[in-house]
Scaffold this motif. Structure first.
Motif: not given
Length: 167
Positions: A55-62
């Motif tokens: 989830i943190p990786i996806i948030r940073k990617w966005r």
């Protein structure tokens, strides 16, 4: 405590890096290079998702800008698909010893690209490192200076993989 943890990490990295070609060579008898590529990248993705959290990786990617995403995707394709695929195909047609030594050309390419592309200062340590790498490659290619140059197709693919990894 953090210094001890760092040394443990270094030792584990050396052991894992040293055994990678040997285990990889054994696996090429049971799996195709594409299967090994999928397996290695899948396991790496699972490790990253567990260690850092998906989830943190996806948030940073966005939050990453669109033009930077293209660069990340291009770099990921080079280092996550093309280079390992070249390496696994090369490993299937050369020895584990050759794969290990020819993989060291990645450092050679990184030093040269650093000097050429980002104008890194070329130091005595660079010259020494390049000399040791080239000596090792020459020694293996000449089979201990007892034969003429004997470069297999797998060796060329391993060196090509190292160049792509360095990019």
């Amino acid at each position: 405590k953090s210094k001890l943890l760092g040394w443990i990490g270094v030792v584990l990295l050396i052991v894992a890096g040293s055994t990678y070609p040997s285990f990889g060579k054994k696996l090429t008898t049971a799996f195709s290079p594409v299967s090994l590529l999928f397996l290695s990248e899948f396991l790496g993705g699972i490790f990253v998702a567990i260690w850092f959290g998906a989830i943190p990786i996806i948030r940073k990617w966005r939050k990453v800008k669109k033009n930077k995403k293209k660069l990340f995707i291009f770099s990921s394709l080079l280092n996550g698909v093309i280079a390992p695929l070249l390496w696994f195909i090369g490993l299937s047609s050369t020895s584990a010893v050759n794969a290990e030594l020819f993989s060291r050309t990645e450092m050679l390419f990184m030093i040269l690209l650093g000097v050429i592309v980002i104008h890194e200062k070329f130091t005595k340590q660079h010259v020494f490192s390049l000399s040791v790498i080239l000596f090792g490659i020459t020694y293996v290619a000449l089979r201990g200076f007892t034969e003429t140059v004997n470069i297999a197709t797998g060796d060329i693919l391993i060196v090509s993989s190292s160049l792509v990894y360095a990019l």
